[in-house]
Design an enzyme around this catalytic site. Structure first.
Site, PDB file in Angstrom:
ATOM      1  N   HIS A  93       0.877  -1.171   0.000  1.00 40.95           N
ATOM      2  CA  HIS A  93       0.000   0.000   0.000  1.00 40.95           C
ATOM      3  C   HIS A  93       0.914   1.220   0.000  1.00 40.95           C
ATOM      4  O   HIS A  93       1.950   1.203   0.662  1.00 40.95           O
ATOM      5  CB  HIS A  93      -0.851   0.029   1.289  1.00 40.95           C
ATOM      6  CG  HIS A  93      -2.286  -0.364   1.099  1.00 40.95           C
ATOM      7  ND1 HIS A  93      -3.054  -0.823   2.151  1.00 40.95           N
ATOM      8  CD2 HIS A  93      -3.100  -0.344   0.004  1.00 40.95           C
ATOM      9  CE1 HIS A  93      -4.275  -1.075   1.706  1.00 40.95           C
ATOM     10  NE2 HIS A  93      -4.329  -0.797   0.419  1.00 40.95           N
ATOM     11  N   ASP A  95       1.011   4.029   1.485  1.00 40.87           N
ATOM     12  CA  ASP A  95       1.510   4.653   2.728  1.00 40.87           C
ATOM     13  C   ASP A  95       2.671   3.855   3.327  1.00 40.87           C
ATOM     14  O   ASP A  95       3.371   4.346   4.208  1.00 40.87           O
ATOM     15  CB  ASP A  95       0.400   4.915   3.760  1.00 40.87           C
ATOM     16  CG  ASP A  95      -0.489   3.729   4.066  1.00 40.87           C
ATOM     17  OD1 ASP A  95      -0.653   2.874   3.180  1.00 40.87           O
ATOM     18  OD2 ASP A  95      -1.017   3.661   5.189  1.00 40.87           O
ATOM     19  N   HIS A  96       2.918   2.643   2.801  1.00 43.86           N
ATOM     20  CA  HIS A  96       4.007   1.801   3.323  1.00 43.86           C
ATOM     21  C   HIS A  96       5.148   1.612   2.326  1.00 43.86           C
ATOM     22  O   HIS A  96       6.213   1.127   2.707  1.00 43.86           O
ATOM     23  CB  HIS A  96       3.437   0.442   3.746  1.00 43.86           C
ATOM     24  CG  HIS A  96       2.409   0.577   4.826  1.00 43.86           C
ATOM     25  ND1 HIS A  96       2.679   0.290   6.144  1.00 43.86           N
ATOM     26  CD2 HIS A  96       1.140   1.042   4.784  1.00 43.86           C
ATOM     27  CE1 HIS A  96       1.595   0.555   6.869  1.00 43.86           C
ATOM     28  NE2 HIS A  96       0.651   1.010   6.072  1.00 43.86           N
ATOM     29  N   HIS A 181      -5.569  -8.027   6.001  1.00 44.74           N
ATOM     30  CA  HIS A 181      -5.686  -6.644   5.539  1.00 44.74           C
ATOM     31  C   HIS A 181      -6.311  -6.622   4.144  1.00 44.74           C
ATOM     32  O   HIS A 181      -5.681  -6.200   3.179  1.00 44.74           O
ATOM     33  CB  HIS A 181      -4.285  -6.008   5.536  1.00 44.74           C
ATOM     34  CG  HIS A 181      -4.290  -4.533   5.325  1.00 44.74           C
ATOM     35  ND1 HIS A 181      -5.094  -3.674   6.014  1.00 44.74           N
ATOM     36  CD2 HIS A 181      -3.556  -3.754   4.482  1.00 44.74           C
ATOM     37  CE1 HIS A 181      -4.866  -2.437   5.611  1.00 44.74           C
ATOM     38  NE2 HIS A 181      -3.946  -2.459   4.678  1.00 44.74           N
TER      39      HIS A 181
HETATM   40 ZN   LIG Z   1      -1.402   1.779   6.098  1.00 38.95          ZN
HETATM   41 ZN   LIG Z   2      -2.580  -0.876   4.240  1.00 35.90          ZN
END
Ligand SMILES: [Zn+2]
Ligand SMILES: [Zn+2]
Length: 309
Positions: A93, A95-96, A181
């Site tokens: 993702h 943000d990672h 997730h």
């Molecule tokens: Zn995240």
């Molecule tokens: Zn995530």
């Protein structure tokens, strides 16, 4: 000490921990954990950087997740970029992983000359290859102009498709667990066992039995956290409110349930991070800590960027 004063003491400790930059403190022989970014979600924010943390063992850096700004956050934390040896991505993702490639490139401009092993779910190998291809012009120019070694041969991506042992060197043993997730598959949590302490990073996950098993008896669990009333307010501000709220509830963990996981795993310290929402002024540190302490009797730390634990 009753729970309220324990929380107050914990928050005071946490405030002390962030009063000086990590670099200004005496070198610590302990394995260090520094939170580089504690806000959840890819949208850049003034208040907190995107998810990333570094474990420094014996002067060697193990970065976990590469949200936006990870290289600069390492510089601010006083961790030499050239000391980077291992990068772990919990899941793909943005943000990672948004600055995964940038971290490698910028560490190289900062003097990196040694091998870096990168670990994470597919398509890590393709992401690495395409990033190097995209950066070919700059890399070739700097090799010619500045006499730098080639970057590509230094980077060794390893794709992980499930839990189990990941890597081991003389300093740490790294183990992964598959967490929940959706729709991202696989998403991983990592455990680092060093001689002096054990640290678990949850990554993004809904409540997960596999994470509890991975974290059993660890000294520190860094766990993502959502504040449910704040999620309502966050979702209401977005045009895709219903879908966003549905995703958040199905794929993440409330601060209360992070406490439940910490209690079930018997960890010494629970560090809340990856805050959702990350920038709601109505949610105070005390509220995060109180929520996590509902089902957890250990020490709770409300994570801040550049805090060392
Ligand atoms: Zn995240
Ligand atoms: Zn995530």
């Amino acid at each position: 000490m009753d729970r309220r004063s324990f929380l107050a003491a914990t928050l005071a400790l946490a405030a002390g921990a962030r009063s000086a930059p990590a670099s200004a403190r005496r070198p610590d022989p302990r394995t260090r954990l520094i939170l580089l970014g504690t806000g959840g979600g890819p949208r850049p924010r003034a208040e907190s950087s995107a998810p990333a943390q570094v474990i420094v063992a014996d002067g060697v850096g193990y970065v976990v997740d590469c949200g936006d700004g990870v290289a600069r956050q390492l510089a601010r934390a006083g961790v030499p970029l050239a000391s980077l040896r291992h990068v772990f991505i919990t899941h793909q993702h943005s943000d990672h992983n948004a600055d995964y490639g940038n971290l490698l490139l910028l560490a190289w401009t900062a003097g990196l000359r040694t091998r870096v092993d990168a670990w994470g779910p597919p398509p890590l190998a393709r992401i690495t290859r395409l990033f190097l291809e995209m950066s070919e012009y700059d890399i070739a120019t700097r090799m010619a102009d500045e006499g730098r070694p080639a970057l590509g041969p230094l980077i060794h991506p390893h794709e992980l498709t499930g839990g189990g042992p990941v890597a081991r060197d003389g300093r740490v043993k790294v183990t992964a667990a598959r967490v929940r997730h959706p729709l991202v598959e696989p998403a991983l949590a990592y455990r680092f066992d060093a001689a002096d302490r054990s640290i678990v990073i949850s990554g993004d996950t809904a409540p997960s039995e596999d994470l509890v098993r991975l974290a059993r008896g660890a000294d520190v669990l860094v766990h993502e956290a959502m504040f449910l009333p704040g999620v309502e307010r966050l979702a209401a501000r977005m045009p895709h409110a219903a879908r966003l709220k549905q995703h958040l509830l199905a794929s993440h963990t409330s601060a209360e349930d992070a406490g439940r996981a910490a209690q079930a795993a018997g960890v010494g310290t629970l560090v809340l991070s990856h805050f959702v929402p990350a920038d709601d002024p109505a949610i105070t540190d005390e509220m995060w800590a109180e929520a996590a302490a509902t089902h957890y009797r250990g020490r709770v730390v409300v994570g801040k960027d550049l805090m060392e634990i």
